[in-house]
Scaffold this motif. Structure first.
Motif, mmCIF file in Angstrom:
data_model
loop_
_atom_site.group_PDB
_atom_site.id
_atom_site.type_symbol
_atom_site.label_atom_id
_atom_site.label_comp_id
_atom_site.label_asym_id
_atom_site.label_seq_id
_atom_site.Cartn_x
_atom_site.Cartn_y
_atom_site.Cartn_z
ATOM 1 N N LYS A 1 31.978 37.355 24.792
ATOM 2 C CA LYS A 1 31.466 38.714 24.603
ATOM 3 C C LYS A 1 29.939 38.750 24.672
ATOM 4 O O LYS A 1 29.353 39.681 25.227
ATOM 5 C CB LYS A 1 31.965 39.275 23.269
ATOM 6 N N THR A 2 29.302 37.724 24.108
ATOM 7 C CA THR A 2 27.843 37.638 24.199
ATOM 8 C C THR A 2 27.415 37.472 25.654
ATOM 9 O O THR A 2 26.451 38.095 26.111
ATOM 10 C CB THR A 2 27.320 36.455 23.360
ATOM 11 N N ALA A 3 28.145 36.639 26.386
ATOM 12 C CA ALA A 3 27.837 36.426 27.799
ATOM 13 C C ALA A 3 27.992 37.719 28.591
ATOM 14 O O ALA A 3 27.202 38.006 29.508
ATOM 15 C CB ALA A 3 28.749 35.347 28.376
ATOM 16 N N SER B 1 39.388 39.633 38.390
ATOM 17 C CA SER B 1 38.413 39.047 39.307
ATOM 18 C C SER B 1 38.098 39.958 40.488
ATOM 19 O O SER B 1 37.151 39.693 41.234
ATOM 20 C CB SER B 1 38.944 37.708 39.848
ATOM 21 N N ASP B 2 38.860 40.998 40.647
ATOM 22 C CA ASP B 2 38.700 41.920 41.771
ATOM 23 C C ASP B 2 37.626 42.957 41.434
ATOM 24 O O ASP B 2 37.827 43.822 40.580
ATOM 25 C CB ASP B 2 40.036 42.603 42.069
ATOM 26 N N ASP B 3 36.468 42.861 42.103
ATOM 27 C CA ASP B 3 35.371 43.764 41.767
ATOM 28 C C ASP B 3 35.552 45.173 42.291
ATOM 29 O O ASP B 3 34.719 46.047 42.056
ATOM 30 C CB ASP B 3 34.026 43.198 42.242
ATOM 31 N N HIS B 4 36.646 45.427 43.010
ATOM 32 C CA HIS B 4 36.927 46.792 43.456
ATOM 33 C C HIS B 4 37.717 47.570 42.408
ATOM 34 O O HIS B 4 37.452 48.746 42.169
ATOM 35 C CB HIS B 4 37.701 46.772 44.780
ATOM 36 N N ILE B 5 38.674 46.899 41.770
ATOM 37 C CA ILE B 5 39.529 47.614 40.810
ATOM 38 C C ILE B 5 39.168 47.330 39.348
ATOM 39 O O ILE B 5 39.646 48.018 38.456
ATOM 40 C CB ILE B 5 41.021 47.285 41.041
ATOM 41 N N SER B 6 38.310 46.327 39.116
ATOM 42 C CA SER B 6 37.951 45.995 37.724
ATOM 43 C C SER B 6 36.444 46.008 37.504
ATOM 44 O O SER B 6 35.942 45.347 36.598
ATOM 45 C CB SER B 6 38.507 44.611 37.361
ATOM 46 N N SER B 7 35.740 46.761 38.310
ATOM 47 C CA SER B 7 34.276 46.733 38.265
ATOM 48 C C SER B 7 33.691 47.316 36.981
ATOM 49 O O SER B 7 32.518 47.079 36.669
ATOM 50 C CB SER B 7 33.700 47.496 39.466
ATOM 51 N N PHE B 8 34.500 48.043 36.215
ATOM 52 C CA PHE B 8 34.002 48.679 34.989
ATOM 53 C C PHE B 8 34.608 48.033 33.743
ATOM 54 O O PHE B 8 34.592 48.606 32.663
ATOM 55 C CB PHE B 8 34.320 50.183 35.023
ATOM 56 N N ILE B 9 35.120 46.807 33.911
ATOM 57 C CA ILE B 9 35.729 46.095 32.788
ATOM 58 C C ILE B 9 34.933 44.838 32.490
ATOM 59 O O ILE B 9 34.833 43.940 33.321
ATOM 60 C CB ILE B 9 37.195 45.695 33.096
ATOM 61 N N THR B 10 34.336 44.768 31.313
ATOM 62 C CA THR B 10 33.639 43.556 30.887
ATOM 63 C C THR B 10 33.631 43.466 29.366
ATOM 64 O O THR B 10 33.687 44.482 28.672
ATOM 65 C CB THR B 10 32.198 43.507 31.441
ATOM 66 N N ALA C 1 25.355 41.426 32.004
ATOM 67 C CA ALA C 1 25.576 42.786 32.507
ATOM 68 C C ALA C 1 24.469 43.274 33.450
ATOM 69 O O ALA C 1 24.761 43.956 34.444
ATOM 70 C CB ALA C 1 25.754 43.758 31.338
ATOM 71 N N PRO C 2 23.188 42.945 33.207
ATOM 72 C CA PRO C 2 22.148 43.406 34.150
ATOM 73 C C PRO C 2 22.350 42.887 35.572
ATOM 74 O O PRO C 2 21.866 43.515 36.526
ATOM 75 C CB PRO C 2 20.857 42.845 33.533
ATOM 76 N N ARG C 3 23.058 41.773 35.715
ATOM 77 C CA ARG C 3 23.342 41.231 37.048
ATOM 78 C C ARG C 3 24.714 41.693 37.558
ATOM 79 O O ARG C 3 25.188 41.223 38.575
ATOM 80 C CB ARG C 3 23.292 39.698 37.020
ATOM 81 N N LYS C 4 25.327 42.612 36.831
ATOM 82 C CA LYS C 4 26.647 43.144 37.187
ATOM 83 C C LYS C 4 27.718 42.045 37.207
ATOM 84 O O LYS C 4 28.725 42.163 37.899
ATOM 85 C CB LYS C 4 26.608 43.865 38.544
ATOM 86 N N ILE C 5 27.474 40.979 36.438
ATOM 87 C CA ILE C 5 28.470 39.917 36.283
ATOM 88 C C ILE C 5 29.362 40.287 35.109
ATOM 89 O O ILE C 5 28.878 40.538 34.001
ATOM 90 C CB ILE C 5 27.809 38.550 36.044
ATOM 91 N N ARG C 6 30.654 40.333 35.349
ATOM 92 C CA ARG C 6 31.610 40.730 34.314
ATOM 93 C C ARG C 6 32.241 39.484 33.682
ATOM 94 O O ARG C 6 32.603 38.542 34.382
ATOM 95 C CB ARG C 6 32.692 41.622 34.913
ATOM 96 N N VAL C 7 32.367 39.509 32.365
ATOM 97 C CA VAL C 7 32.972 38.394 31.630
ATOM 98 C C VAL C 7 34.096 38.953 30.769
ATOM 99 O O VAL C 7 33.863 39.796 29.900
ATOM 100 C CB VAL C 7 31.943 37.671 30.734
ATOM 101 N N ASN C 8 35.306 38.500 31.024
ATOM 102 C CA ASN C 8 36.469 38.986 30.271
ATOM 103 C C ASN C 8 37.325 37.826 29.783
ATOM 104 O O ASN C 8 37.236 36.705 30.294
ATOM 105 C CB ASN C 8 37.308 39.914 31.162
ATOM 106 N N MET C 9 38.142 38.111 28.795
ATOM 107 C CA MET C 9 39.032 37.106 28.209
ATOM 108 C C MET C 9 40.483 37.490 28.420
ATOM 109 O O MET C 9 40.838 38.669 28.287
ATOM 110 C CB MET C 9 38.772 36.975 26.704
ATOM 111 N N VAL C 10 41.302 36.508 28.711
ATOM 112 C CA VAL C 10 42.740 36.706 28.780
ATOM 113 C C VAL C 10 43.368 35.867 27.663
ATOM 114 O O VAL C 10 43.136 34.658 27.591
ATOM 115 C CB VAL C 10 43.308 36.273 30.145
ATOM 116 N N SER C 11 44.122 36.522 26.804
ATOM 117 C CA SER C 11 44.724 35.837 25.655
ATOM 118 C C SER C 11 46.242 35.872 25.740
ATOM 119 O O SER C 11 46.878 36.855 25.337
ATOM 120 C CB SER C 11 44.262 36.493 24.344
ATOM 121 N N PRO C 12 46.837 34.802 26.255
ATOM 122 C CA PRO C 12 48.301 34.763 26.340
ATOM 123 C C PRO C 12 48.935 34.519 24.971
ATOM 124 O O PRO C 12 48.330 33.921 24.080
ATOM 125 C CB PRO C 12 48.577 33.563 27.264
#
Length: 274
Positions: free
Chosen positions: A187-189, A253-262, A194-205
């Motif tokens: 979450k800190t990452a 990982s798809d920047d077209h459909i998940s570009s607003f998720i971080t 974010a200023p570089r538009k790099i998205r960081v998300n977690m998947v918790s199975p």
């Protein structure tokens, strides 16, 4: 005359749409993109590498066991790299190789992890503590840290966490703590990048059919009993699969459909934590 012209125009538009559709089908969403999957020789890592390659990505998989990594890479059509996520020298070597051979990275899936052995806090030994934390937290932290300069602007980072990050079951304190720490850093990452538009998300199975429980040192009878108990606890009455998680990683990982998720943790557990 107008009617004839309209029919001709509609026909041409229709033919153009068909041609365009065919071109899009021929193109994969990750064509010309480089992805790294740590721990990509088995389980969720293997399934994710396979899914990414299917979508056109060039994929580097890492792992500690040379034979297993090279075998998996051969099956997948991936690029093998022998690296222990808990070893900072290996991480540095990976970064140097990527920079010299491939340049920038578009997708990073930090997947490698271990459960360690089950033990109460009272009886926990330092060897098990260090082993789990060095792979799951320290190794994952510095894998991200060292690869950040190589991430393209707009890249995607996905971190494999677990629903145990927010649970407090007996005899699993170190594994749970390692995943909770990982979520905090992810979450800190997300905020820092974010200023570089790099998205960081977690998947918790939640409970997922992989080899990781076998590596915890449990015998087949015990594992069968645990699986039966878990399935009974899951509202959907089934275990998840590595492919279930892989599809979600690809989605994020798809920047077209998940570009607003971080900075988001996505739980995939069949409703277990409801």
């Amino acid at each position: 005359m107008i009617l004839v012209y309209s029919v001709i125009l509609i026909t041409k538009v229709y033919q153009f749409e068909i041609t365009l559709s065919k071109k899009f089908k021929e193109m994969n969403k990750f064509d010309h993109k480089l992805a790294i999957v740590t721990g990509g020789n088995s389980g969720i890592g293997y399934a994710t590498a396979k899914e990414l390659i299917t979508e056109g990505a060039k994929v580097i998989i890492t792992g500690r066991r040379k034979e297993a990594v090279e075998k998996a890479a051969g099956e997948l059509g991936a690029i093998p790299f022998i690296a222990d996520q808990s070893n900072l020298e290996d991480i540095n070597m990976l970064c140097k190789e990527i920079e010299s051979q491939y340049g920038k990275v578009d997708i990073l899936f930090i997947n490698a992890g271990i459960t360690g052995t089950l033990s109460s806090i009272e009886n926990m030994n330092t060897e098990n503590f260090d082993s789990v934390m060095n792979v799951n937290f320290r190794g994952a932290y510095f894998t991200l840290s060292k690869l950040i300069p190589l991430l393209n602007n707009g890249a995607s980072v996905v971190v494999l966490s677990s629903i145990v990050a927010s649970t407090h079951k007996p005899n699993s304190s170190v594994y749970q703590a390692s995943k909770a720490a990982l979520n905090s850093i992810a979450k800190t990452a997300a905020a820092e990048l974010a200023p570089r538009k790099i998205r960081v998300n977690m998947v918790s199975p939640g409970p997922t059919k992989t080899e990781i429980m076998n590596k915890a040192g449990l015998d087949e009878k015990t594992l069968e009993g645990i699986n039966d108990w878990l399935i009974n606890e899951i509202p959907l009455k089934k275990m998840g699969t590595a492919e279930d998680i892989a599809k979600l990683v690809v989605y994020l990982s798809d920047d077209h459909i998940s570009s607003f998720i971080t900075g988001t943790e996505v739980i995939v557990d069949g409703g277990m934590v409801l």
